[in-house]
Design a protein around this motif. Structure first.
Motif, short mmCIF file in Angstrom:
data_model
loop_
_atom_site.label_atom_id
_atom_site.label_comp_id
_atom_site.label_asym_id
_atom_site.label_seq_id
_atom_site.Cartn_x
_atom_site.Cartn_y
_atom_site.Cartn_z
N PRO A 223 0.79 -1.22 0.00
CA PRO A 223 0.00 0.00 0.00
C PRO A 223 0.83 1.28 0.00
CG PRO A 223 -0.06 -1.05 2.15
CD PRO A 223 0.58 -2.03 1.21
N ILE A 224 1.96 1.28 0.69
CA ILE A 224 2.78 2.49 0.74
C ILE A 224 3.38 2.77 -0.63
CG2 ILE A 224 4.78 3.61 1.81
CD1 ILE A 224 4.22 1.96 4.33
N VAL A 225 3.82 1.71 -1.31
CA VAL A 225 4.38 1.87 -2.65
C VAL A 225 3.31 2.38 -3.61
CG1 VAL A 225 5.51 0.69 -4.57
CG2 VAL A 225 6.07 0.04 -2.21
N ARG A 226 2.11 1.83 -3.51
CA ARG A 226 1.02 2.20 -4.41
C ARG A 226 0.35 3.52 -4.01
NH1 ARG A 226 -2.51 -3.26 -5.05
NH2 ARG A 226 -3.99 -1.68 -5.78
N GLY A 227 0.54 3.91 -2.75
CA GLY A 227 -0.08 5.14 -2.29
C GLY A 227 -1.56 5.02 -2.01
N GLU A 228 -2.01 3.78 -1.76
CA GLU A 228 -3.42 3.56 -1.46
C GLU A 228 -3.58 2.25 -0.68
OE1 GLU A 228 -5.38 3.34 -5.20
OE2 GLU A 228 -4.48 1.42 -5.76
N ILE A 229 -4.63 2.18 0.11
CA ILE A 229 -4.92 0.96 0.88
C ILE A 229 -5.17 -0.20 -0.07
CG2 ILE A 229 -6.62 -0.11 2.42
CD1 ILE A 229 -7.03 2.68 3.66
N VAL A 230 -4.63 -1.36 0.28
CA VAL A 230 -4.87 -2.58 -0.48
C VAL A 230 -5.92 -3.38 0.27
CG1 VAL A 230 -3.86 -4.71 -1.38
CG2 VAL A 230 -2.52 -2.59 -1.41
N ALA A 231 -7.09 -3.49 -0.31
CA ALA A 231 -8.22 -4.10 0.40
C ALA A 231 -8.04 -5.59 0.63
CB ALA A 231 -9.51 -3.84 -0.37
N ASN A 244 -3.12 -1.99 5.09
CA ASN A 244 -3.29 -0.64 5.62
C ASN A 244 -2.42 -0.48 6.86
OD1 ASN A 244 -4.19 1.95 6.13
ND2 ASN A 244 -6.15 1.31 7.01
N PRO A 245 -1.12 -0.26 6.69
CA PRO A 245 -0.18 -0.26 7.82
C PRO A 245 -0.53 0.77 8.89
CG PRO A 245 0.99 -0.29 5.73
CD PRO A 245 -0.45 -0.02 5.41
N ALA A 246 -0.49 0.33 10.14
CA ALA A 246 -0.81 1.23 11.26
C ALA A 246 0.22 2.35 11.39
CB ALA A 246 -0.90 0.43 12.55
#
Length: 364
Positions: A223-231, A244-246
């Motif tokens: 998600p950080i690499v993509r810049g969005e939450i990975v569901a 969605n890393p804390a």
């Protein structure tokens, strides 16, 4: 027996005279210099920090001892976490050691058997949630807000405080910070903690430099690499299967503040690194741990010059956390032979690796 994190770094941790000085011998893990892989990458100073040598087999013990010591100090009735495996094992072990009830929520079907076995044998109440880790953590947050139970995931700042001690140890062993530190990124608490530790040591004058923080997520859970939450995060590396890393913001701060990167590696790259570490260094780490070395290999292939760099790769957990994967990915099968010396020689010498068998002295 090691003194433990609380005693060794007492002055650098948020402890008071009322904090119980508990320990299970966590911390003081080996920093092993590469014997083969460093040469192959053109890096004469490559080291592996073996966090799998902590009491429950992962880096989580560093933060857990601080989190639980503070929970005991505050009179908490119980502790609770959501986990992909290692946090639950650590919380359950320290909970047993300190005689405090432990509740763990795990995503059903997404925890390696070695980690689940630990949580269960230590006596924690294990609750499986038919959802992913991110949902489980949301439930734990809500529950601990409504009840007198301490949350011991890395959103608890005491966890970060304990985990930063690994950065202290790296500097203590090397005499200064490395040039680059490669580390897996899942919930992102560890990269946050290392960066905090390196900065604190520099502020104290115990190191002169800061490393570039090189964090690596799994491609299917980045998600950080993509810049969005990975569901629906997917990766063979269950410990970093988080969408969605804390500690997302802490990871970004570590990356930007150090001039580092947060990138991703594929499952194939992780498994390649996993096997290389075992076959060429004798280091058996869990798949998520291999993401750090996989990231180093990827960057080397992309042209990163390592000849004058001092590099540390963090191996976050022991390979026995996921024994089934080790067997399935080893690339070979055990063979069965008859109980004769001829059969042993045929099995071992048949490929010619050792040359001709020598004659026994008794036959001369």
């Amino acid at each position: 027996m090691g003194a433990g994190v609380l005693s060794t770094y007492r002055d650098l941790l948020p402890l008071t005279s009322a904090t119980p000085m508990i320990t299970m011998g966590e911390g003081d893990t080996p920093l092993v210099k590469s014997n083969r892989l460093g040469r192959e990458l053109g890096c004469p100073e490559l080291y592996f920090k073996l966090e799998g040598c902590n009491p429950t087999g992962s880096f989580k013990d560093r933060g857990m001892v601080v989190a639980i010591a503070k929970a005991l100090e505050e009179g908490s009735r119980a502790i609770m976490c959501a986990s992909t495996g290692n946090t639950s094992a650590s919380a359950a072990a320290f909970g047993a050691h300190c005689d405090i009830p432990t509740f763990v929520l795990i995503p059903k079907g997404e925890v390696a058997m070695g980690k689940l076995a630990q949580a269960m044998i230590y006596g924690a109440k294990v609750i499986m949630v038919n959802a992913n880790f991110d949902v489980a953590l949301g439930l734990v947050r809500e529950f601990t807000e409504r009840n007198d139970v301490t949350l011991v995931n890395s959103v608890n700042p005491n966890r970060i405080e304990g985990q930063k001690t690994a950065a202290f140890e790296v500097v203590d062993a090397l005499g200064d910070a490395p040039d680059l530190l490669f580390i897996p990124v899942g919930n992102a608490g560890n990269i946050t903690a290392y960066w905090k530790g390196f900065r604190e040591y520099q502020d104290l004058g115990r190191s002169q430099t800061l490393p570039r923080m090189m964090g690596f997520q799994a491609e299917g859970a980045a998600p950080i690499v993509r810049g969005e939450i990975v569901a629906n995060p997917q990766t063979i590396a269950s410990a970093i299967r988080i969408g969605n890393p804390a500690s997302w913001s802490g990871a970004i701060e570590a990356r930007d503040g150090s001039g580092g990167v947060i990138d991703s590696v594929s499952d194939d790259e992780i498994l390649e690194a996993y096997r290389l570490l075992a076959n060429k260094e004798g280091i058996f780490c869990e798949p998520a741990s291999a993401a750090s070395f996989a990231g180093l290999v990827k960057m080397h292939r992309q042209g990163l010059d390592l000849h004058d760099k001092r590099i540390v790769c963090i191996c976050t957990g022991n390979g026995l956390k996921d024994p089934d994967l080790a067997v399935s990915s080893a690339g070979g099968q055990a063979i069965e032979i008859a109980p004769t010396i001829e059969a042993v020689e045929a099995a071992t010498l048949g490929n010619g690796e050792l040359g001709e068998p020598r004659r026994s002295r008794n036959s001369e």
